[in-house]
Design a protein around this motif. Structure first.
Motif, PDB file in Angstrom:
ATOM      1  N   SER A  70       5.696   8.797  -2.498  1.00  0.00           N
ATOM      2  CA  SER A  70       6.274   8.378  -1.227  1.00  0.00           C
ATOM      3  C   SER A  70       7.763   8.692  -1.174  1.00  0.00           C
ATOM      4  O   SER A  70       8.269   9.241  -0.187  1.00  0.00           O
ATOM      5  CB  SER A  70       6.040   6.870  -1.037  1.00  0.00           C
ATOM      6  OG  SER A  70       6.620   6.417   0.173  1.00  0.00           O
ATOM      7  N   THR A  94       9.718  11.544   1.208  1.00  0.00           N
ATOM      8  CA  THR A  94      10.796  11.063   2.088  1.00  0.00           C
ATOM      9  C   THR A  94      12.112  11.781   1.816  1.00  0.00           C
ATOM     10  O   THR A  94      12.861  12.108   2.745  1.00  0.00           O
ATOM     11  CB  THR A  94      10.980   9.543   1.913  1.00  0.00           C
ATOM     12  OG1 THR A  94       9.743   8.885   2.208  1.00  0.00           O
ATOM     13  CG2 THR A  94      12.043   9.017   2.849  1.00  0.00           C
ATOM     14  N   LEU A 105       7.371  10.675   9.770  1.00  0.00           N
ATOM     15  CA  LEU A 105       6.728   9.421   9.372  1.00  0.00           C
ATOM     16  C   LEU A 105       5.994   9.630   8.056  1.00  0.00           C
ATOM     17  O   LEU A 105       5.269  10.612   7.893  1.00  0.00           O
ATOM     18  CB  LEU A 105       5.721   8.965  10.437  1.00  0.00           C
ATOM     19  CG  LEU A 105       4.837   7.754  10.079  1.00  0.00           C
ATOM     20  CD1 LEU A 105       5.686   6.480   9.985  1.00  0.00           C
ATOM     21  CD2 LEU A 105       3.717   7.579  11.088  1.00  0.00           C
ATOM     22  N   LYS A 127       3.699   6.981   5.711  1.00  0.00           N
ATOM     23  CA  LYS A 127       3.171   5.620   5.660  1.00  0.00           C
ATOM     24  C   LYS A 127       2.184   5.499   4.514  1.00  0.00           C
ATOM     25  O   LYS A 127       1.353   6.386   4.300  1.00  0.00           O
ATOM     26  CB  LYS A 127       2.474   5.280   6.980  1.00  0.00           C
ATOM     27  CG  LYS A 127       2.027   3.831   7.107  1.00  0.00           C
ATOM     28  CD  LYS A 127       1.435   3.568   8.488  1.00  0.00           C
ATOM     29  CE  LYS A 127       1.007   2.122   8.638  1.00  0.00           C
ATOM     30  NZ  LYS A 127       0.407   1.870   9.984  1.00  0.00           N
ATOM     31  N   ARG A 128       2.278   4.420   3.763  1.00  0.00           N
ATOM     32  CA  ARG A 128       1.421   4.227   2.602  1.00  0.00           C
ATOM     33  C   ARG A 128       0.142   3.478   2.964  1.00  0.00           C
ATOM     34  O   ARG A 128       0.122   2.632   3.844  1.00  0.00           O
ATOM     35  CB  ARG A 128       2.178   3.480   1.500  1.00  0.00           C
ATOM     36  CG  ARG A 128       3.351   4.266   0.941  1.00  0.00           C
ATOM     37  CD  ARG A 128       4.131   3.508  -0.111  1.00  0.00           C
ATOM     38  NE  ARG A 128       3.344   3.245  -1.314  1.00  0.00           N
ATOM     39  CZ  ARG A 128       3.857   2.771  -2.450  1.00  0.00           C
ATOM     40  NH1 ARG A 128       5.160   2.532  -2.535  1.00  0.00           N
ATOM     41  NH2 ARG A 128       3.096   2.545  -3.491  1.00  0.00           N
ATOM     42  N   VAL A 137      -3.265   4.169   4.229  1.00  0.00           N
ATOM     43  CA  VAL A 137      -3.803   4.269   5.585  1.00  0.00           C
ATOM     44  C   VAL A 137      -5.298   4.557   5.510  1.00  0.00           C
ATOM     45  O   VAL A 137      -5.742   5.456   4.792  1.00  0.00           O
ATOM     46  CB  VAL A 137      -3.089   5.375   6.388  1.00  0.00           C
ATOM     47  CG1 VAL A 137      -3.747   5.580   7.745  1.00  0.00           C
ATOM     48  CG2 VAL A 137      -1.617   5.016   6.566  1.00  0.00           C
ATOM     49  N   TYR A 190      -0.036   8.774   4.550  1.00  0.00           N
ATOM     50  CA  TYR A 190      -0.267   9.443   5.834  1.00  0.00           C
ATOM     51  C   TYR A 190       1.082   9.938   6.321  1.00  0.00           C
ATOM     52  O   TYR A 190       2.104   9.255   6.166  1.00  0.00           O
ATOM     53  CB  TYR A 190      -0.856   8.463   6.838  1.00  0.00           C
ATOM     54  CG  TYR A 190      -0.859   8.956   8.270  1.00  0.00           C
ATOM     55  CD1 TYR A 190      -1.807   9.872   8.708  1.00  0.00           C
ATOM     56  CD2 TYR A 190       0.089   8.488   9.181  1.00  0.00           C
ATOM     57  CE1 TYR A 190      -1.809  10.324  10.025  1.00  0.00           C
ATOM     58  CE2 TYR A 190       0.097   8.927  10.493  1.00  0.00           C
ATOM     59  CZ  TYR A 190      -0.853   9.845  10.913  1.00  0.00           C
ATOM     60  OH  TYR A 190      -0.848  10.286  12.211  1.00  0.00           O
TER      61      TYR A 190
END
Length: 249
Positions: free
Chosen positions: A89, A93, A108, A110-111, A113, A123
């Motif tokens: 992650s 990022t 975006l 997102k963890r 999902v 995601y």
């Protein structure tokens, strides 16, 4: 990623998947530790090896220590199964990890999902309306510079690869990302002898456009950090150092 309070210890015995006994090097105190990896790790957790344990006492815990890394020769191998997702992650990022074929900039990440019958680790969306999933797997099994996954059959991993293939067919951009929890590696691959079905699923998913990535890490007894991309070759031969070892009852 840096752990807070690390002590070196001698590994004595793994009682079960979750618990092991170690002896602190400084004080010679025997301690009970939580093993933060439910894989077999037979080639690592050998009586007498040096390990790193993180002291995390709490009234809510059954043990005051977590076993997070093992010294194999001159190399530290991190076995904390919670670390790969966090590193992945952060890597996406910050741009340390790049996703081949993605043209836009990530807008975006997102963890955890849910998609279909699976919960994927990551995601993502981009400013070019690209959407996709990244399933993250930690890799700790190594021999002669070859890193492999898994070290034990994984029905969950097999299901995830098939779900990724389905999502890719529907227009998502999908990736399997191996976080290699050690530094010295020439190539990453699938342990085909351990789980032929997973190797075949990876082959079929790749044919449909799912991409397989691997990044190794710099590791010592206190820290682990992403290093660089390493090659993945599904056809790479692998000699299992655990072959012929008897399973403990």
């Amino acid at each position: 990623m840096k752990y807070s309070t690390i002590y070196l210890a001698i590994f004595l015995e793994r009682s079960n998947r979750f618990i092991a006994r170690c002896r602190l090097i400084d004080t010679e105190e025997e301690i009970i530790v939580h093993v933060k990896n439910t894989g077999r790790c037979k080639e690592l957790l050998i009586p007498g090896v040096i390990v790193a344990v993180n002291h995390q006492p709490s009234a809510k815990r059954k043990t005051a220590y977590d076993l997070i890394a093992v010294k194999k020769g001159l190399m530290w191998i991190n076995i904390d199964s919670q670390i790969p997702n966090a590193l992945a992650s952060e890597g996406l990022t910050t741009g340390t990890i790049s996703l081949p074929g993605i043209t836009g900039t990530l807008s975006l990440v997102k963890r955890e999902v849910t998609y279909g019958h699976s919960k994927f680790d990551l995601y993502f969306e981009t400013d070019q309306q690209e959407k996709g999933f990244v399933e993250v797997k930690g890799m700790t099994l190594e021999n002669q510079g070859v890193g492999v996954f898994p070290d034990a059959p994984t029905l969950r991993g097999l299901k995830h690869v098939r779900e990724l293939q389905h999502a890719q067919q529907l227009g998502y951009r999908c990736f399997v990302l191996f976080i290699v929890q050690f530094s010295q590696i020439r190539v990453a691959t699938i342990h085909s002898e351990m789980q032929p079905a997973l190797s075949e699923a990876i082959k079929q998913a790749k044919a449909d456009g799912v991409q397989i990535l691997a990044y190794n890490c710099e590791v010592d007894q206190e820290t682990i950090a992403l290093k660089e991309a390493v090659s993945f070759d599904l056809n790479q031969p692998f000699i299992d150092p655990n072959q012929g070892k008897v399973e403990k009852a």
